[in-house]
Design an enzyme around this catalytic site. Sequence first.
Site, PDB file in Angstrom:
ATOM      1  NE  ARG A   1      34.441 -44.746  -7.366  1.00  0.00           N
ATOM      2  CZ  ARG A   1      34.819 -45.599  -8.320  1.00  0.00           C
ATOM      3  NH1 ARG A   1      36.067 -45.559  -8.772  1.00  0.00           N
ATOM      4  NH2 ARG A   1      33.975 -46.473  -8.829  1.00  0.00           N
TER       5      ARG A   1
ATOM      6  NE  ARG B   1      31.819 -49.942  -7.849  1.00  0.00           N
ATOM      7  CZ  ARG B   1      32.870 -49.527  -7.152  1.00  0.00           C
ATOM      8  NH1 ARG B   1      32.752 -49.317  -5.852  1.00  0.00           N
ATOM      9  NH2 ARG B   1      34.014 -49.313  -7.750  1.00  0.00           N
TER      10      ARG B   1
END
Length: 225
Positions: A167, A178
């Site tokens: 990803r 994140r």
Amino acid sequence: MSPAFRSLNLVFLGPPGSGKGTQARILSERYCIPHIATGDMLRGEALRRTEFGTSVKAYMDRGELVPSGVLNGKVLQRFDRDDSARGFLLDGYPRNLEQAGLLDDLLAELGRTIELVVNFKASDEVILKRLAGRRVHPESGRIYHVDFNPPKAEGLDDETGDALDRRDDDCGDVVQQRLKVYREETIPLVDYYRKRGLLVEVDGDDSVGTVTATAMKAVGSQVGL
Ligand code: AMP
């Protein structure tokens, strides 16, 4: 065989790399309830280059939450489908207090309620190792790890034989972003659900099989399975 519960509405919380996506896939299959993963929905839209997918991709690539408006609508629509009538497993939603409030309102309107929120805790060391070695099958969202959960043939999806991918947001500085977003926006949900007596915490550092067993035990004792 029909599952032995009347209703099983579950929410999975946890930082990226806590294993909640892997567990969500396993438990949704065991309990025959749909796995509703907003990250998978968004990546699917981005892959298909829909207008919505194109508009949210930059947020995802930066590790930020996408604006809630359209996403909320898509999650709420998902509850109209028959397959969620007896339960659902929400993975990656809600992500902040605003989304949690909205979800409560919608479920109240539908005469439904959340039965259990499972919070997968994981140490930073494990999180970083998991994200560095995570590989995904982009079409289906199936998740592997090069060491902890490898595919049968290196680099290939077990079911289709397609090439696995990393990803984009598992690489570089995006990971730290994140984690920051998780700490600032999502952690408040732990208290939010704990105060309502809905929260159970699971040690996500353990192996996939051990975490599955712990999570199933927690779900089973909450809903009397
Ligand atoms: P995930 O697969 O859950 O790690 O999500 C990947 C990315 O999708 C996140 O970093 C966000 O950019 C976006 N995303 C997923 N779920 C949500 C949500 N509930 N609200 C806002 N953005 C989300």
